[in-house]
Design an enzyme around this catalytic site. Structure first.
Site, PDB file in Angstrom:
ATOM      1  N   GLY A 284       0.778  -1.232   0.000  1.00  0.00           N
ATOM      2  CA  GLY A 284       0.000   0.000   0.000  1.00  0.00           C
ATOM      3  C   GLY A 284       0.808   1.280   0.000  1.00  0.00           C
TER       4      GLY A 284
ATOM      5  N   ASN B 174       1.593   3.043  -2.624  1.00  0.00           N
ATOM      6  CA  ASN B 174       0.909   3.984  -3.532  1.00  0.00           C
ATOM      7  C   ASN B 174      -0.347   4.551  -2.883  1.00  0.00           C
ATOM      8  OD1 ASN B 174       2.126   4.401  -6.328  1.00  0.00           O
ATOM      9  ND2 ASN B 174       2.396   2.197  -6.020  1.00  0.00           N
TER      10      ASN B 174
ATOM     11  N   ARG C  16     -14.419 -14.989 -11.025  1.00  0.00           N
ATOM     12  CA  ARG C  16     -13.862 -13.626 -11.076  1.00  0.00           C
ATOM     13  C   ARG C  16     -14.956 -12.586 -11.280  1.00  0.00           C
ATOM     14  NH1 ARG C  16      -9.981 -14.186 -15.661  1.00  0.00           N
ATOM     15  NH2 ARG C  16     -10.109 -11.940 -15.627  1.00  0.00           N
TER      16      ARG C  16
ATOM     17  N   ILE D  56      -7.031  -9.888 -11.442  1.00  0.00           N
ATOM     18  CA  ILE D  56      -7.393  -9.353 -12.756  1.00  0.00           C
ATOM     19  C   ILE D  56      -8.852  -8.924 -12.718  1.00  0.00           C
ATOM     20  CG2 ILE D  56      -7.691  -9.967 -15.197  1.00  0.00           C
ATOM     21  CD1 ILE D  56      -5.309 -11.936 -14.779  1.00  0.00           C
TER      22      ILE D  56
ATOM     23  N   ASN E 294      -4.846   2.337 -13.134  1.00  0.00           N
ATOM     24  CA  ASN E 294      -3.891   1.388 -12.553  1.00  0.00           C
ATOM     25  C   ASN E 294      -2.507   2.012 -12.637  1.00  0.00           C
ATOM     26  OD1 ASN E 294      -2.810  -1.109 -11.592  1.00  0.00           O
ATOM     27  ND2 ASN E 294      -2.257  -1.659 -13.690  1.00  0.00           N
TER      28      ASN E 294
ATOM     29  N   HIS F 265       1.542   0.828 -12.897  1.00  0.00           N
ATOM     30  CA  HIS F 265       2.327  -0.362 -13.233  1.00  0.00           C
ATOM     31  C   HIS F 265       3.801   0.034 -13.329  1.00  0.00           C
ATOM     32  CE1 HIS F 265       3.190  -4.282 -14.914  1.00  0.00           C
ATOM     33  NE2 HIS F 265       3.896  -3.686 -15.851  1.00  0.00           N
TER      34      HIS F 265
ATOM     35  N   ASP G 165      -2.765  -4.662 -17.802  1.00  0.00           N
ATOM     36  CA  ASP G 165      -1.766  -3.592 -17.964  1.00  0.00           C
ATOM     37  C   ASP G 165      -1.781  -3.031 -19.387  1.00  0.00           C
ATOM     38  OD1 ASP G 165      -0.896  -4.035 -15.311  1.00  0.00           O
ATOM     39  OD2 ASP G 165       0.468  -5.615 -15.972  1.00  0.00           O
TER      40      ASP G 165
ATOM     41  N   GLN H  11       8.975   7.333  -8.308  1.00  0.00           N
ATOM     42  CA  GLN H  11       8.253   8.044  -9.380  1.00  0.00           C
ATOM     43  C   GLN H  11       6.771   7.675  -9.372  1.00  0.00           C
ATOM     44  OE1 GLN H  11       9.798  10.468 -10.967  1.00  0.00           O
ATOM     45  NE2 GLN H  11      11.562   9.884  -9.719  1.00  0.00           N
ATOM     46  N   GLU H  12       6.464   6.423  -9.039  1.00  0.00           N
ATOM     47  CA  GLU H  12       5.050   6.018  -8.943  1.00  0.00           C
ATOM     48  C   GLU H  12       4.318   6.931  -7.977  1.00  0.00           C
ATOM     49  OE1 GLU H  12       4.145   1.846  -8.371  1.00  0.00           O
ATOM     50  OE2 GLU H  12       6.085   1.239  -9.159  1.00  0.00           O
TER      51      GLU H  12
END
Ligand code: GAR
Length: 224
Positions: free
Chosen positions: A19, A21, A76, A103, A118, A120, A156, A184-185
């Protein structure tokens, strides 16, 4: 023309792990650089540290258990329908996947088309999937980086909003490179959210145009 909102954007964060981000987004909201409210942090993992971080900031932290849906042919989709119920209950406008290791299906994608992001840790479309920092090193890339994109059904793979590039150093390991990318994220995810909140993102096919967001024409050369 973007329309100024008077109320804060209602955001849900889906996270399966550490977590960091999520934390960067919380910090940006608390610092006032992102005008949004996190109305739910949801995890498919009961013990996800991300849920703990949410609680520490007084945010609703919800574990949605995948177990009742496993073994079904539509497991899913069924799980995503359960998530959708929760998201609707919280009046969510934007979903952020932040280290969400499941997913997502069309159940979520269709309802949140161009309203689900998202992050990545690669310069997409290079290296979707897992262990991408190792793959970038093994390929001999000179630049790696991260991407914020809208979520489509392909993993992605959706329209790219922002990217940041970092050099790959000769002595990099997947861990040292991941740490450099992660820094950087934590910058570009909050920035992308604020652009969304300001109504400045326009999606045209695969391309996302940013109102008044002209990049400066500097090349990034590595090694410089
Ligand atoms: C981040 O590096 C994020 O880019 C990656 O998982 C990590 C989660 O870290 N996501 C993906 O690989 C998605 N395909 P965090 O839990 O500390 O934010």
């Amino acid at each position: 023309m973007s329309i100024k909102r008077t109320d804060a954007l209602r955001v849900a964060v889906l996270a399966s792990g550490r977590g960091s981000n999520l934390q960067a987004v919380i910090d940006a909201i608390e610092a006032g650089t992102v005008q949004a409210n996190i109305v739910a942090v949801i995890s498919n993992k009961k013990d996800a540290p991300a849920l703990e971080r949410a609680k520490q900031h007084g945010l609703p932290a919800l574990f949605v258990d995948p177990k009742p849906y496993t073994g079904r042919p539509d497991s899913r989709e069924a799980y995503d329908r359960a998530l959708l119920d929760v998201l609707k209950q919280h009046d969510v406008e934007l979903i952020l996947l932040a280290g969400y290791m499941k997913i997502v299906t069309r159940v979520l994608v269709e309802t949140f088309m161009n309203r689900m992001m998202n992050i990545h840790p690669s310069l997409l479309p290079s290296f979707p999937g897992l262990e991408v920092q190792k793959k970038a090193i093994d390929w001999g890339c000179k630049l790696a980086g991260c991407t914020v994109h809208f979520v489509t059904e392909g993993v992605d793979e959706g329209p790219i909003i922002l990217q940041a590039a970092v050099p790959i150093l000769d002595d990099d390991t997947p861990n040292t490179l991941a740490a450099r990318i992660l820094e950087q994220e934590h910058k570009i995810y909050p920035r992308a959210i604020q652009l969304f909140a300001e109504g400045r993102l326009q999606v045209d096919g695969r391309r996302v145009f940013i109102e008044n967001g002209k990049p400066k024409g500097e090349a990034v050369i590595s090694p410089s």
